[in-house]
Design an enzyme around this catalytic site. Structure first.
Site, PDB file in Angstrom:
ATOM      1  N   GLY A 100      -4.436  20.780  57.079  1.00  0.00           N
ATOM      2  CA  GLY A 100      -3.699  19.996  55.947  1.00  0.00           C
ATOM      3  C   GLY A 100      -4.264  20.680  54.463  1.00  0.00           C
ATOM      4  N   ASN A 122      -4.320  13.624  54.350  1.00  0.00           N
ATOM      5  CA  ASN A 122      -5.186  14.608  54.451  1.00  0.00           C
ATOM      6  C   ASN A 122      -6.567  13.959  53.887  1.00  0.00           C
ATOM      7  OD1 ASN A 122      -6.449  16.962  54.228  1.00  0.00           O
ATOM      8  ND2 ASN A 122      -5.007  18.120  53.207  1.00  0.00           N
ATOM      9  N   GLN A 181      -5.452 -34.062  53.894  1.00  0.00           N
ATOM     10  CA  GLN A 181      -5.122 -34.787  55.001  1.00  0.00           C
ATOM     11  C   GLN A 181      -6.072 -35.416  55.824  1.00  0.00           C
ATOM     12  OE1 GLN A 181      -3.240 -31.094  55.322  1.00  0.00           O
ATOM     13  NE2 GLN A 181      -1.349 -31.640  56.452  1.00  0.00           N
ATOM     14  N   TYR A 200     -16.349  14.591  57.434  1.00  0.00           N
ATOM     15  CA  TYR A 200     -15.717  15.203  56.213  1.00  0.00           C
ATOM     16  C   TYR A 200     -16.307  14.536  54.969  1.00  0.00           C
ATOM     17  CZ  TYR A 200     -11.646  17.203  58.974  1.00  0.00           C
ATOM     18  OH  TYR A 200     -11.004  18.057  59.503  1.00  0.00           O
TER      19      TYR A 200
END
Lengths: 254, 567
Positions: free
Chosen positions: B462, B498, B156, B342
């Site tokens: 968990g 978890n 365009q 973790y």
């Protein structure tokens, strides 16, 4: 034949200690005196002597619906009175503390009514109606389940269960809720379980020596204690549990 | 079972550096309570926090006042971490994804990627429109596409466009299993399977892809950050459609364009991750929809180090824990900072590496698995007895190492950290020994039970859910009850919430294949796509990349410095 609980496998002293602690027929050895007032102070939920705050009206006034289960299950004193549910939480050093989180939950389930234990790696919480909790807490604090140096009463900031011990053989506590009094060689709590300073210190007595700890501990640890692999019966039992669970999930019709 | 002694523990050097001047096997220490001053990064944070507060007039980072009412971090030693096997020691803070540009870019590079078939579009052009498709037209199309994909106009008039320097990470390459077709593609546009993969892997990949031609599309990092993963296919499809119109001189509004759009958005589209259910509130190409097999294909270590399936697995662990724990569960689903630690336990200080290579020694000495020469031939039959035997030994060895080295236990101070590491080395070893991902998962769950019983503790709450019922679903493949490991993912029912698991599961799935010498775990197209050396993040060396990010040497994409005032 009536069911006779076995409380768990194992041929070692560690396994035997676990069975003893769980067995409600075994009377836990009392190794220190802590007054009712001091138990209340250590937990920090209410001022000693104050009335128990309530979460609901006494059951007698509550207009309970007719329900057969309510007739079968006799409420705890605290439930009858409408007490809040409060907690005591422990941190147990992996360096031969007498009790450890899962065992705490198991033994509390065996020994006490109306308790709600929660198990984590570094801490174990037990919740209960407040006046009943105080009785439970007293036994948990006064008996062989607790060593003044290797067990901590900690509501928050529990970090320490896996850390090296300090120079006095105490488990690390970031908040220094309890101190080792060099003069008396005893452990004194100067803060409650949540870390608020106490107006007076609470003496939990002398830390137990290594010989006692290793004779009473319920954790396998080859570094000076019992290696888990040396308890063949226990390891094989775990393998059996795992194998049966696996098989059931794989082919449940068998 | 006889225990194997490893003469030199891989983690000793890290521990000696972390706990300098101390006996790392001693059970006691003096806690000096030196506070935040111990850590250069915390000192930097305090200085910067003060500057932020001053500049904006609103209080900011103020740990001395705000942490525990005046008891700051650092009552114990604030130790550094070695990003495993890199020799680079970093501050823990540097491994939070907010502070680590490499981590951000790893996820950016996945989220902004889609793979789209060219075959469907070519059929539309040839059969429906009667247009000629030749190597020349394909190359011309790729030129147009690499102009358009970042956000440039091709058809365009009077259009706005994106700045090329802000979108310089956006490009499209193609790959095929057909050597002749590959030869006809300009090298700049080709992901060359023969050059990038070891010969055996290349043969497998080419056979699987066949004569198909696929586009590996990477939209601009900045776009996928501002929008979301679902944008990747939309953005790419729009630019694909416009590029076809331009390159093949089509009418912009003719009906055949709809076929091209449908192919780009649906029929020929491979997304990196599935759409999630409404309760997770995430679209496609977001971490929760990633399958473990697909993720292990993204990580390219087995391509670069085909003779070390353990290393390949460990790199998937690192990348996976970073993405699934730190970013997905830790931030998308939860928020905050705690999840970082973790994850980092699994890729720092060579502890998981030590435990895993112990497993390699075990399977070599006891089961004659030549793990350094991956092959399906010497894999052990995955009977329950053998899985139990291998898993028990590897898990107990890991526990005993923590017991013998109190500083290792202190390093992995949380039960969840240890649970993941102990189960990961067990799962990896079992997967590598058997070449079976579900056997690896089964080993993982036995490790969890042993850990729980041995130490009377496991991870946070968990772990009660996932790891105590995991044995029962590890070999189930019935819908809603189980699945083969490769097709499980971050949103598999029991795995959805978890931390400390998903990256390791992906690695276990991958390890089963790495040990067989398979060229891929789930999808050869994903494997080839992420082998591309033009990607900003090097997927063959996630840990090195994270280390570079931590020491601020990683240059990410999608930066805005061009359009903001200089600081």
């Amino acid at each position: 034949m009536a069911y006779k609980p076995q409380f768990g496998p194992g041929t070692t002293a560690v396994a035997e200690n676990r069975r003893k602690f769980m067995n409600p027929g075994y009377k836990l050895q009392k190794i220190r005196d802590v007054t009712d007032e001091d138990v209340v102070l250590l937990m920090g939920h209410r001022a000693p002597g104050s009335a128990y705050p309530t979460a609901h009206p006494p059951l007698a006034e509550a207009g309970e619906p007719k329900c057969p289960i309510r007739k079968i299950v006799v409420p705890l004193d605290g439930a009858k009175a409408g007490d809040r549910v409060r907690y005591i939480q422990f941190t147990d050093s992996m360096w031969f503390a007498p009790c450890h989180p899962y065992l705490r939950s198991y033994l509390e389930s065996w020994r006490y009514r109306g308790v709600d234990p929660g198990t984590l790696s570094g801490r174990q919480i037990v919740e209960c109606r407040e006046r009943d909790l105080e009785k439970v807490a007293k036994e948990l604090v006064e008996t062989e389940l607790l060593d003044a140096a290797r067990t901590g009463i900690r509501g928050a900031t529990v970090h320490g269960h896996s850390l090296r011990l300090d120079e006095n053989g105490m488990m690390f506590d970031m908040l220094q809720r309890r101190i080792f009094d060099v003069k008396s060689k005893t452990v004194k709590y100067v803060k409650n379980q949540i870390g608020e300073p106490l107006d007076k210190s609470i003496d939990l007595g002398k830390p137990m020596d290594d010989k006692w700890l290793k004779a009473h501990t319920t954790i396998y640890n080859m570094n000076g204690g019992t290696a888990f692999r040396d308890d063949k019966e226990y390891v094989e039992w775990v393998q059996r549990v795992h194998s049966l669970r696996t098989k059931y999930g794989f082919m449940p019709m068998e | 079972m006889a225990k194997i002694e490893r003469a030199q523990k891989l983690f000793l050097k890290s521990l000696k550096e972390k706990f300098a001047g101390e006996d790392i096997a001693a059970g006691k220490t003096v806690y000096k309570r030196l506070g935040l001053a111990q850590s250069p990064r915390k000192r930097e944070f305090i200085k910067e926090g003060q500057a932020v507060a001053l500049a904006r007039g609103i209080s900011a980072y103020d740990p001395v006042r705000c942490h525990l009412g005046g008891i700051p971090l650092g009552q114990r030693q604030l130790t550094s971490y070695e990003v495993s096997t890199t020799g680079v020691f970093v501050e823990g803070d540097d491994l939070h994804f907010v502070n680590n540009a490499a981590m951000q870019q790893m996820w950016d590079d996945i989220r902004r990627t889609v793979i789209v078939s060219m075959d469907l579009a070519h059929q539309t052009l040839q059969k429906r429109l009667g247009k000629e498709v030749t190597p020349e037209t394909i190359n011309e199309f790729l030129h147009v596409l690499n102009h358009a994909m970042p956000g440039a106009a091709v058809v365009q008039e009077h259009m706005v466009e994106t700045h090329p320097a802000l979108t310089d990470d956006c490009y499209v390459k193609v790959f095929t299993g057909d050597d002749e077709m590959a030869d006809s593609i300009e090298p700049q546009f080709l992901i060359n399977v023969n050059k990038l993969f070891p010969a055996k892997q290349a043969e497998q990949l080419k056979a699987a892809v066949g004569k198909s031609l696929w586009q590996a599309i990477h939209i601009p990092t900045t776009v996928s950050r501002i929008c979301d993963g679902g944008t990747s296919s939309r953005w790419s499809a729009m630019q694909l459609g416009m590029s076809f119109i331009a390159a093949y001189h089509m009418c912009a509004g003719e009906a055949a364009v709809a076929d091209l759009a449908f192919a780009a958005k649906h029929a020929g589209l491979i997304e990196m991750a599935n759409l999630l259910p409404a309760r997770r509130a995430r679209g496609p190409n977001e971490p929760g929809g990633l399958k473990f097999g697909a993720f292990s294909d993204m990580i390219q270590t087995d391509r670069k180090y085909p003779h070390d399936p353990a290393k390949a697995g460990l790199e998937v662990v690192a990348a996976g824990t970073m993405l699934f724990d730190q970013i997905w569960l830790g931030s998308y689903m939860s928020g905050g900072v705690g999840f970082t630690q973790y994850a980092t336990a699994a890729y720092t200080d060579n502890i998981l590496d030590e435990f895993t290579y112990y497993g390699m020694d075990l399977i070599k000495s006891k089961y004659k698995v030549d793990w350094k020469n991956p092959s399906p031939k010497d894999k052990i039959k995955a009977t329950q007895d053998i899985v139990n035997e291998i898993s028990t030994e590897v898990a107990l060895n890991a526990m005993e190492n923590y017991e013998m080295f109190p500083t290792a236990l202190e390093d992995h101070f949380g039960g969840s950290q240890r649970a993941s590491v102990i189960a990961a080395c067990t799962g990896l070893t079992t997967a590598i020994a058997t070449g079976n991902s579900n056997a690896g998962l089964n080993g993982w769950y036995l490790a969890m039970l042993l850990h729980k019983e041995g130490w009377s503790r496991l991870g946070f709450f968990g772990y009660d859910l996932q790891d105590q019922c995991g044995s029962a679903n590890s070999l189930a493949i019935r819908p809603d009850e189980g699945c083969i490991g490769e097709l499980r993912g971050a949103n598999y029912p029991n795995y959805a919430m978890n931390v400390g698991h998903q990256g390791e599961y992906a690695a276990i799935c991958g390890a089963a294949h790495f040990s067989r010498g398979d060229a891929w775990s789930l999808d050869p197209r994903i494997k080839i796509c992420f082998a591309d050396p033009s990607l900003v993040f090097d997927f063959s060396e996630p840990r090195k990349e994270f280390a570079r990010g931590a020491i601020r040497e990683f240059m990410p994409a999608g930066e805005r410095s061009l359009i903001i005032p200089a600081r």
